[in-house]
Design a protein around this motif. Structure first.
Motif, mmCIF file in Angstrom:
data_model
loop_
_atom_site.group_PDB
_atom_site.id
_atom_site.type_symbol
_atom_site.label_atom_id
_atom_site.label_comp_id
_atom_site.label_asym_id
_atom_site.label_seq_id
_atom_site.Cartn_x
_atom_site.Cartn_y
_atom_site.Cartn_z
ATOM 1 N N GLY A 207 115.446 71.149 137.701
ATOM 2 C CA GLY A 207 116.668 71.828 137.291
ATOM 3 C C GLY A 207 117.890 71.215 137.949
ATOM 4 O O GLY A 207 118.937 71.030 137.313
ATOM 5 N N GLY A 208 117.782 70.872 139.234
ATOM 6 C CA GLY A 208 118.890 70.241 139.937
ATOM 7 C C GLY A 208 119.201 68.870 139.409
ATOM 8 O O GLY A 208 120.374 68.467 139.317
ATOM 9 N N VAL A 209 118.156 68.108 139.040
ATOM 10 C CA VAL A 209 118.353 66.774 138.465
ATOM 11 C C VAL A 209 119.077 66.879 137.126
ATOM 12 O O VAL A 209 120.013 66.116 136.837
ATOM 13 N N VAL A 210 118.662 67.837 136.296
ATOM 14 C CA VAL A 210 119.316 68.038 134.999
ATOM 15 C C VAL A 210 120.788 68.388 135.199
ATOM 16 O O VAL A 210 121.672 67.857 134.513
ATOM 17 N N TYR A 211 121.050 69.266 136.147
ATOM 18 C CA TYR A 211 122.428 69.683 136.409
ATOM 19 C C TYR A 211 123.278 68.512 136.906
ATOM 20 O O TYR A 211 124.405 68.316 136.465
ATOM 21 N N GLU A 212 122.723 67.733 137.820
ATOM 22 C CA GLU A 212 123.477 66.613 138.375
ATOM 23 C C GLU A 212 123.797 65.565 137.314
ATOM 24 O O GLU A 212 124.934 65.087 137.208
ATOM 25 N N ILE A 213 122.801 65.199 136.521
ATOM 26 C CA ILE A 213 123.040 64.209 135.469
ATOM 27 C C ILE A 213 124.072 64.729 134.473
ATOM 28 O O ILE A 213 124.992 64.013 134.077
ATOM 29 N N SER A 214 123.937 65.982 134.085
ATOM 30 C CA SER A 214 124.824 66.560 133.065
ATOM 31 C C SER A 214 126.259 66.649 133.550
ATOM 32 O O SER A 214 127.198 66.277 132.826
ATOM 33 N N CYS B 284 124.212 76.219 146.302
ATOM 34 C CA CYS B 284 125.495 75.736 145.768
ATOM 35 C C CYS B 284 125.259 74.476 144.945
ATOM 36 O O CYS B 284 124.800 73.472 145.464
ATOM 37 N N TRP B 285 125.596 74.532 143.656
ATOM 38 C CA TRP B 285 125.282 73.416 142.760
ATOM 39 C C TRP B 285 126.046 72.148 143.126
ATOM 40 O O TRP B 285 125.573 71.045 142.863
ATOM 41 N N ASP B 286 127.243 72.273 143.745
ATOM 42 C CA ASP B 286 128.002 71.071 144.034
ATOM 43 C C ASP B 286 127.428 70.285 145.205
ATOM 44 O O ASP B 286 127.933 69.230 145.557
ATOM 45 N N LEU C 120 126.410 73.235 129.541
ATOM 46 C CA LEU C 120 125.213 72.943 128.754
ATOM 47 C C LEU C 120 123.976 72.853 129.638
ATOM 48 O O LEU C 120 122.886 73.263 129.249
ATOM 49 N N ALA C 121 124.140 72.297 130.830
ATOM 50 C CA ALA C 121 123.017 72.202 131.760
ATOM 51 C C ALA C 121 122.526 73.579 132.166
ATOM 52 O O ALA C 121 121.319 73.836 132.253
ATOM 53 N N MET C 122 123.466 74.482 132.434
ATOM 54 C CA MET C 122 123.077 75.833 132.801
ATOM 55 C C MET C 122 122.362 76.531 131.649
ATOM 56 O O MET C 122 121.404 77.282 131.856
#
Length: 503
Positions: free
Chosen positions: A325-332, A2-4, A343-345
């Motif tokens: 990948g998780g770091v990119v998603y969190e920052i974005s 879960c990304w959240d 955009l992160a996805m």
């Protein structure tokens, strides 16, 4: 998955003001570098008005004339993918000193490397990098580079299929897991490898290239205008920053940040676009310009990583806990909201796929050049494309890829070293002044030291102490430079021979 749940407690806390002198100085240097040093490299190369391969003999498959802006965006996505994001985030664990490597590595190394590999290919009728190295470095190097290039490209293609397949598998129901998505991606790779360059790559790459740029600019804007974040400055103290895991800066950082500074993989991609140029005047924008753009993206993500997590320690912890990948998603998502999430996805899933497919395509072209197989024939293209994807599928499902992939970083920078030496010999062969040849020879010497030092000290290498790896790396680089000088300037110029270049 879960990304959240990917949020790291404490990320992005207020630090009381935003200082950005170093960041803007580096940004300006990269832009000025394109208009000054990039122009100088172009002048040294002596671009002219000769017919390009795409104009001389378009075949509707690989030699396809395209507009400059389209070729530039395709080249950017070919060479970038997630390289300037993941590598920059990992490199930021050494602190803001990584800015220097990104800036000067791009201007003096990566830009020269990409421009020469692309323009040498253009001058040699679109030949792949292995053939170019062979022309200038001898028959033994031809064979080594052919094998080396194909293996490296298949490694890239496989890694950039397994990674995205795992991510998609985590975000979809178990009934369509990783294996299913891996099959889907490999089928797409077959199509992208087989079909004419303007059918899939030419249409969707510019879109993803724009998304990559928008994501970087959005991250930069959010960091810069928000007083909650303070960008680290490059002070004397920054040079004493110790990597959280104790990794030595030399030569680990110079291999970790590859695509954001200099990367041998780019040399395998530049010939693809060299076959699409309609004028030599496009070369600086397409090859040097795409590299500078990638350097800017890397600079933004390096700054964002260490700023968002308030230091190199928390950044390193976040990478370990979430994966890059998780770091990119969190920052974005934190900085850009739902748009950033989309955009992160695209970044963590689509961008590596678009590097993987051109890796397999480049492998096809390398083998075709090797055995002189006409690629205008559908059957002959299929005869090369299908086996490559079968091999990729076997490797992806049967071999310990996590272990094999460790060697990619070293192989990548070693390839950059060989391409730069090839560029230096090219410049010498055609009568360029010594100072011009050293535009390639000096970064080649530097990368020789980096490659040798890294493999001697790295966990996947010989694991020797720095007291051994450092001097041996320097001696190796010096020996390469001396050999170049002896083989070129000391000996009679006539003994160097001539290479077959289109008049």
């Amino acid at each position: 998955m879960c990304w959240d749940r990917l949020f790291v407690e404490g990320a992005g806390k207020k630090k009381g003001g935003n200082s950005m002198i170093t960041f803007f100085a580096c940004l300006v240097l990269l832009v000025v570098g394109f208009f000054t040093y990039g122009k100088l490299v172009e002048k040294v190369f002596r671009v002219d008005n000769r017919q390009t391969p795409a104009v001389a003999h378009p075949d509707g498959v690989d030699f396809v004339p395209m507009k400059t802006w389209r070729i530039y965006l395709i080249q950017l996505l070919n060479i970038a993918g997630l390289g300037p994001i993941y590598g920059a985030l990992a490199g930021a664990c050494w602190g803001p000193v990584v800015y220097l490597w990104i800036v000067f590595g791009t201007i003096l190394g990566g830009g020269v490397h990409d421009f020469l590999s692309g323009m040498m290919s253009e001058r040699h009728d679109g030949k792949s990098i292995s053939e170019l190295v062979g022309i200038y470095m001898g028959k033994v190097m031809t064979f080594i580079m052919r094998v080396f290039s194909v293996v490296l490209l298949v490694m890239v293609g496989v890694n950039f299929s397994v990674g995205p397949a795992k991510l998609i598998g985590m975000l979809t129901p178990p009934v369509v897991g990783t294996s299913f998505w891996l099959a889907v991606i490999l089928i797409y790779y077959l199509l992208a490898t087989f079909l004419p360059v303007d059918k899939i790559i030419g249409k969707i790459y510019p879109i993803f290239g724009i998304c990559l740029i928008i994501m970087a600019l959005g991250i930069a804007g959010a960091i810069l205008i928000n007083p909650a974040y303070e960008l680290p400055e490059l002070t004397a103290a920054a040079f004493s920053v110790v990597h959280p895991k104790g990794l030595p800066m030399w030569a680990m950082m110079f291999v970790t940040v590859a695509c954001g500074a200099i990367s041998g993989f780019h040399a395998t991609q530049s010939p693809i676009m060299a076959r699409c140029l309609t004028s030599e005047q496009e070369g600086r924008t397409v090859f040097y310009g795409a590299m500078v753009t990638e350097g800017i993206i890397a600079l933004i993500w390096a700054a964002a990583g260490v700023t968002f997590y308030n230091g190199v320690g928390p950044l390193s912890d976040a990478i370990d806990a979430l994966g890059q990948g998780g770091v990119v998603y969190e920052i974005s998502t934190t900085l850009m909201g739902p748009v950033g999430g989309v955009l992160a996805m695209i970044g963590v899933i689509a961008c590596p796929i678009t590097s993987g497919d051109t890796a397999f395509r480049s492998a096809r072209l390398t083998i075709a050049d090797w055995f002189h197989i006409d690629q205008s024939s559908v059957k002959k293209r299929a005869a090369l494309s299908a086996p490559l994807l079968v091999v990729g599928a076997v490797i992806a499902t049967a071999l310990p890829w996590d272990i094999l992939w460790r060697y990619f970083s070293w192989s990548n920078q070693t390839l950059a070293m060989m391409v730069l030496w090839t560029g230096a010999v090219f410049l010498f062969r055609f009568g360029y002044p010594p100072v011009c040849c050293f535009m390639a020879a000096l970064p080649a010497t530097f990368m020789s030291a980096v490659s040798m030092t890294y493999i001697l000290q790295a966990p996947e290498g010989f694991q020797l102490s720095t007291s051994i790896a450092y001097p041996v790396g320097v001696i190796f680089a010096a020996a390469c430079l001396v050999l170049f000088v002896v083989q070129t300037y000391v000996r009679n110029r006539d003994s160097a021979g001539t290479a077959e270049v289109r008049a």
